[in-house]
Design a protein around this motif. Structure first.
Motif, mmCIF file in Angstrom:
data_model
loop_
_atom_site.group_PDB
_atom_site.id
_atom_site.type_symbol
_atom_site.label_atom_id
_atom_site.label_comp_id
_atom_site.label_asym_id
_atom_site.label_seq_id
_atom_site.Cartn_x
_atom_site.Cartn_y
_atom_site.Cartn_z
ATOM 1 N N MET A 186 2.246 -1.027 12.028
ATOM 2 C CA MET A 186 0.937 -1.411 11.489
ATOM 3 C C MET A 186 0.167 -2.277 12.479
ATOM 4 S SD MET A 186 1.984 -2.235 7.536
ATOM 5 C CE MET A 186 0.382 -2.961 7.158
ATOM 6 N N LYS A 187 0.893 -3.082 13.235
ATOM 7 C CA LYS A 187 0.234 -3.931 14.225
ATOM 8 C C LYS A 187 -0.400 -3.076 15.316
ATOM 9 C CE LYS A 187 0.985 -8.062 17.007
ATOM 10 N NZ LYS A 187 1.953 -9.097 17.431
ATOM 11 N N VAL A 189 -4.048 3.348 7.951
ATOM 12 C CA VAL A 189 -3.376 4.453 8.629
ATOM 13 C C VAL A 189 -2.511 5.191 7.617
ATOM 14 C CG1 VAL A 189 -1.439 2.962 9.293
ATOM 15 C CG2 VAL A 189 -1.908 5.035 10.608
ATOM 16 N N ASP A 190 -2.302 6.506 7.842
ATOM 17 C CA ASP A 190 -1.516 7.270 6.874
ATOM 18 C C ASP A 190 -0.020 7.112 7.118
ATOM 19 O OD1 ASP A 190 -0.730 9.063 8.942
ATOM 20 O OD2 ASP A 190 -2.530 10.269 8.621
ATOM 21 N N SER A 191 0.749 7.515 6.153
ATOM 22 C CA SER A 191 2.200 7.318 6.222
ATOM 23 C C SER A 191 2.844 8.111 7.349
ATOM 24 C CB SER A 191 2.842 7.706 4.880
ATOM 25 O OG SER A 191 2.567 9.053 4.551
ATOM 26 N N ALA A 227 0.844 -1.199 0.000
ATOM 27 C CA ALA A 227 0.000 0.000 0.000
ATOM 28 C C ALA A 227 0.879 1.249 0.000
ATOM 29 C CB ALA A 227 -0.904 -0.006 1.233
ATOM 30 N N ALA A 228 0.405 2.321 -0.622
ATOM 31 C CA ALA A 228 1.194 3.547 -0.774
ATOM 32 C C ALA A 228 1.699 4.106 0.562
ATOM 33 C CB ALA A 228 0.379 4.595 -1.528
ATOM 34 N N ILE A 243 5.297 6.518 10.107
ATOM 35 C CA ILE A 243 6.674 6.983 10.293
ATOM 36 C C ILE A 243 6.935 7.284 11.763
ATOM 37 C CG2 ILE A 243 8.303 8.863 9.789
ATOM 38 C CD1 ILE A 243 6.884 9.078 7.020
ATOM 39 N N ARG A 244 5.992 7.968 12.414
ATOM 40 C CA ARG A 244 6.152 8.309 13.835
ATOM 41 C C ARG A 244 6.270 7.034 14.683
ATOM 42 N NH1 ARG A 244 2.088 12.064 12.770
ATOM 43 N NH2 ARG A 244 0.549 10.803 13.902
#
Length: 205
Positions: free
Chosen positions: A183-184, A190-192, A155-156, A196-197
């Motif tokens: 992601m877990k 969720v957004d990128s 996914a992007a 990243i955070r």
């Protein structure tokens, strides 16, 4: 049965540490990785303990985490792997590295440990493939993500997060593992920016 020691470091040797617990010094044999992460003499230390009782000896093995201790136990379920060999593996590979090697059936990585020949390494990755503890699921998720990235079908937001972390100097493998863990926690939708955070928090551990 001793399950945990909490005291101060009396002395660190090549393969063990002496922990002073209220005036009683316990000898705990540890992996090189655990020994390297302990402090200096006089500093506080906590070790999770595996107690071995034999007819002629009582020996304690110390671990930085319950996770490492679980791997120590699991490794010894493999034919030809005793305490010494298990510690050698854990001295060379982190639990995450070991889980990845087993998930990928990568016997060469396991064979990097001193005293581990090709046959024993093969038995470890083969016999533990379906026995790895629940935490190895994380490694499987990371493997799936890496495959998606390699095939260009991730996914992007996921691909963007991995790219951002690699641009910050982390390896692609580290970035993918961190994003899989993120992601877990946050879920797949969720957004990128959030990935990243969360990924940076994982990498800072």
């Amino acid at each position: 049965m001793i399950g945990k020691l909490k005291g101060s470091i009396e002395e660190i040797a090549e393969d063990h540490v002496l922990i002073d617990v209220h005036g009683v010094c316990y000898v705990a044999y540890c992996s090189a990785r655990t020994l390297s992460r302990l402090g200096s003499a006089g500093e506080a230390a906590v070790l999770f303990i595996e107690t071995y009782v034999r007819e002629d000896q009582l020996r304690l093995f110390g671990f930085e985490s319950q996770l490492e201790r679980e791997w120590f136990r699991l490794l010894q379920s493999v034919q030809g792997v005793g305490a010494k060999v298990a510690l050698a593996v854990l001295s060379t590979l982190t639990p995450s590295d070991l889980a990845n090697a087993i998930a990928l059936q990568d016997k060469a990585t396991v064979a990097r440990a001193p005293g581990i020949g090709p046959k024993v390494a093969q038995r470890i990755v083969t016999e533990l493939k379906n026995k790895v503890p629940a935490y190895a699921v994380d490694a499987g998720e990371a493997m799936g993500l890496k495959q998606e990235l390699g095939e260009g079908v991730a996914a992007a937001p996921v691909a963007d997060a991995v790219s951002a972390l690699t641009n910050l100097g982390y390896s692609r493998d580290q970035a993918a593992n961190a994003v899989a863990a993120a992601m877990k926690l946050a879920g797949e939708d969720v957004d990128s920016a959030k990935l990243i955070r969360l990924g940076l928090k994982e990498l800072a551990r």
